[in-house]
Scaffold this motif. Structure first.
Motif, PDB file in Angstrom:
ATOM      1  N   LEU A  38     -26.784  42.654  23.699  1.00 44.39           N
ATOM      2  CA  LEU A  38     -25.857  41.551  22.977  1.00 44.39           C
ATOM      3  C   LEU A  38     -25.055  42.182  22.220  1.00 44.39           C
ATOM      4  O   LEU A  38     -23.711  41.769  22.333  1.00 44.39           O
ATOM      5  CB  LEU A  38     -26.727  40.837  22.253  1.00 44.39           C
ATOM      6  CG  LEU A  38     -27.868  40.152  23.076  1.00 44.39           C
ATOM      7  CD1 LEU A  38     -28.645  39.122  22.035  1.00 44.39           C
ATOM      8  CD2 LEU A  38     -27.118  38.989  23.677  1.00 44.39           C
ATOM      9  N   ALA A  39     -24.986  43.232  21.273  1.00 40.03           N
ATOM     10  CA  ALA A  39     -23.896  43.754  20.607  1.00 40.03           C
ATOM     11  C   ALA A  39     -23.031  44.414  21.379  1.00 40.03           C
ATOM     12  O   ALA A  39     -21.698  44.149  21.101  1.00 40.03           O
ATOM     13  CB  ALA A  39     -24.581  44.856  19.490  1.00 40.03           C
ATOM     14  N   ALA A  40     -23.433  44.935  22.567  1.00 42.34           N
ATOM     15  CA  ALA A  40     -22.507  45.582  23.523  1.00 42.34           C
ATOM     16  C   ALA A  40     -21.570  44.707  24.114  1.00 42.34           C
ATOM     17  O   ALA A  40     -20.324  45.035  24.503  1.00 42.34           O
ATOM     18  CB  ALA A  40     -23.139  46.545  24.525  1.00 42.34           C
ATOM     19  N   ARG A  41     -22.166  43.494  24.251  1.00 42.58           N
ATOM     20  CA  ARG A  41     -21.343  42.389  25.029  1.00 42.58           C
ATOM     21  C   ARG A  41     -20.414  41.572  23.980  1.00 42.58           C
ATOM     22  O   ARG A  41     -19.687  40.747  24.238  1.00 42.58           O
ATOM     23  CB  ARG A  41     -22.061  41.388  25.725  1.00 42.58           C
ATOM     24  CG  ARG A  41     -22.981  41.938  27.171  1.00 42.58           C
ATOM     25  CD  ARG A  41     -23.347  40.935  27.894  1.00 42.58           C
ATOM     26  NE  ARG A  41     -24.224  40.106  27.479  1.00 42.58           N
ATOM     27  CZ  ARG A  41     -25.764  40.175  27.664  1.00 42.58           C
ATOM     28  NH1 ARG A  41     -26.152  41.396  28.103  1.00 42.58           N
ATOM     29  NH2 ARG A  41     -26.245  39.256  27.171  1.00 42.58           N
ATOM     30  N   GLY A  42     -20.520  41.998  22.484  1.00 46.96           N
ATOM     31  CA  GLY A  42     -19.545  41.585  21.590  1.00 46.96           C
ATOM     32  C   GLY A  42     -20.170  40.600  20.341  1.00 46.96           C
ATOM     33  O   GLY A  42     -19.702  40.074  19.585  1.00 46.96           O
ATOM     34  N   ALA A  43     -21.882  40.445  20.591  1.00 42.16           N
ATOM     35  CA  ALA A  43     -22.481  39.781  19.524  1.00 42.16           C
ATOM     36  C   ALA A  43     -22.008  40.329  18.186  1.00 42.16           C
ATOM     37  O   ALA A  43     -22.276  41.656  18.295  1.00 42.16           O
ATOM     38  CB  ALA A  43     -23.716  39.350  19.833  1.00 42.16           C
ATOM     39  N   ALA A  62     -29.019  47.305  15.712  1.00 49.10           N
ATOM     40  CA  ALA A  62     -28.242  46.743  16.613  1.00 49.10           C
ATOM     41  C   ALA A  62     -26.677  46.990  16.167  1.00 49.10           C
ATOM     42  O   ALA A  62     -25.945  45.925  16.250  1.00 49.10           O
ATOM     43  CB  ALA A  62     -28.507  45.393  17.270  1.00 49.10           C
ATOM     44  N   PRO A  63     -26.276  48.006  15.591  1.00 45.87           N
ATOM     45  CA  PRO A  63     -24.828  48.058  15.108  1.00 45.87           C
ATOM     46  C   PRO A  63     -23.813  47.822  15.936  1.00 45.87           C
ATOM     47  O   PRO A  63     -24.240  48.228  17.391  1.00 45.87           O
ATOM     48  CB  PRO A  63     -24.518  49.421  14.361  1.00 45.87           C
ATOM     49  CG  PRO A  63     -26.211  49.987  14.350  1.00 45.87           C
ATOM     50  CD  PRO A  63     -26.977  49.284  15.398  1.00 45.87           C
ATOM     51  N   PRO A  64     -22.944  46.911  15.922  1.00 47.36           N
ATOM     52  CA  PRO A  64     -22.560  46.722  14.651  1.00 47.36           C
ATOM     53  C   PRO A  64     -22.790  44.839  14.547  1.00 47.36           C
ATOM     54  O   PRO A  64     -22.410  44.428  13.487  1.00 47.36           O
ATOM     55  CB  PRO A  64     -20.910  46.614  14.688  1.00 47.36           C
ATOM     56  CG  PRO A  64     -20.584  46.283  16.147  1.00 47.36           C
ATOM     57  CD  PRO A  64     -21.829  46.791  16.891  1.00 47.36           C
ATOM     58  N   ALA A  65     -23.756  44.530  14.985  1.00 52.57           N
ATOM     59  CA  ALA A  65     -24.255  43.130  14.963  1.00 52.57           C
ATOM     60  C   ALA A  65     -25.171  43.116  13.705  1.00 52.57           C
ATOM     61  O   ALA A  65     -26.035  44.072  13.723  1.00 52.57           O
ATOM     62  CB  ALA A  65     -24.788  42.876  16.147  1.00 52.57           C
ATOM     63  N   SER A  66     -25.187  41.988  12.915  1.00 50.92           N
ATOM     64  CA  SER A  66     -26.101  41.924  11.914  1.00 50.92           C
ATOM     65  C   SER A  66     -27.128  40.999  12.434  1.00 50.92           C
ATOM     66  O   SER A  66     -27.187  40.529  13.298  1.00 50.92           O
ATOM     67  CB  SER A  66     -25.570  41.205  10.881  1.00 50.92           C
ATOM     68  OG  SER A  66     -24.694  40.026  10.939  1.00 50.92           O
TER      69      SER A  66
END
Length: 96
Positions: A38-43, A62-66
């Motif tokens: 999800l983070a790789a897709r922009g979350a 899951a950096p950079p997602a919080s």
């Protein structure tokens, strides 16, 4: 943004089942993979909307997602609501 059907089945639900089975390391691995995708897709934030998920995932997976623990957020809002009522009128259990 949400996991696709395959990610939901093979990572998220699999991770939840692993938590319920007490296999926390396997649960963490599956749920981390889902969070990283999800983070790789922009979350920028990932809502942990099932009570089993925060048991296996930790902040920073899951950096950079919080990560947002929905149960913790709800509990904090309930406490805030109750305390607001107590400050407004002692003996009350919530805002009017």
């Amino acid at each position: 943004l949400a996991p696709d059907a395959d990610e939901q089945a093979s990572l998220v639900m699999a991770g939840i089942h692993e938590v319920k089975a007490g296999a926390l390391e396997r649960a963490r691995e599956a749920l981390e993979r889902a969070a990283r995708r999800l983070a790789a897709r922009g979350a920028r934030a990932i809502v942990l909307a099932c009570t089993e998920v925060p048991v296996a995932l930790e902040p920073g997976c899951a950096p950079p997602a919080s990560l947002v623990d929905a149960t913790q957020a709800l509990a904090a809002a309930c406490v805030e609501w109750a305390l607001a009522g107590a400050r407004a009128a002692p003996g009350k259990t919530g805002p009017a």
